[in-house]
Design a protein around this motif. Sequence first.
Motif: not given
Length: 181
Positions: A157-181
């Motif tokens: 789950m990639s979360i892109v948040r913009f502050d009041a000045d329009g600057r973006a910050r990316l945070e990567v999380q996981r959701y649901g059951a673990p996936a992948g190898p």
Amino acid sequence: MRLPSRFRVPALTLLASLVAACGTVPSRDASTPLTFVVVRHAEKATDDPDDPSLSPAGRTRASALAARLRDAPLVAAYATEFRRTQQTAQPVADAHRLQLTAYYARGPAGEIAARWKQAHRSGTVLVVGHSNTVPDLVAALCGCATDAMDETEYDRMSIVRFDADGRARLEVQRYGAPAGP
């Protein structure tokens, strides 16, 4: 057709208000910053080689996404034209009483991201894509580098948040059951 005089002024006032509203760009509301939540579609079934639906595990993951975003101030939900992305996003859209909007999976990520950033100034926007499109969409939204996505990765789950000045910050999380190898 000519309107009776009692309707002329209100009709003109309404028309002027609508025209003015169409040209107005909504401002960013600092209390609910603009946030994009970008995920790949959930696990797919093998029912159709061109446009598969979700597998049972995929339906479970779509429910987990809806639960995860239950309290988010969701203002829009986008998914590509394929069943698996639409079925991933639909439980979230339904929970927030939003219309799911389709976008073209093979469209240029930069143009799509610019359109979304122009259309939404605050609140949370869900975007569901594919393993080969999500990294480019996230990079275009945040203006940052992102990791490629493996074909077996369904829980990023990639979360892109913009502050009041329009600057973006990316945070990567996981959701649901673990996936992948």
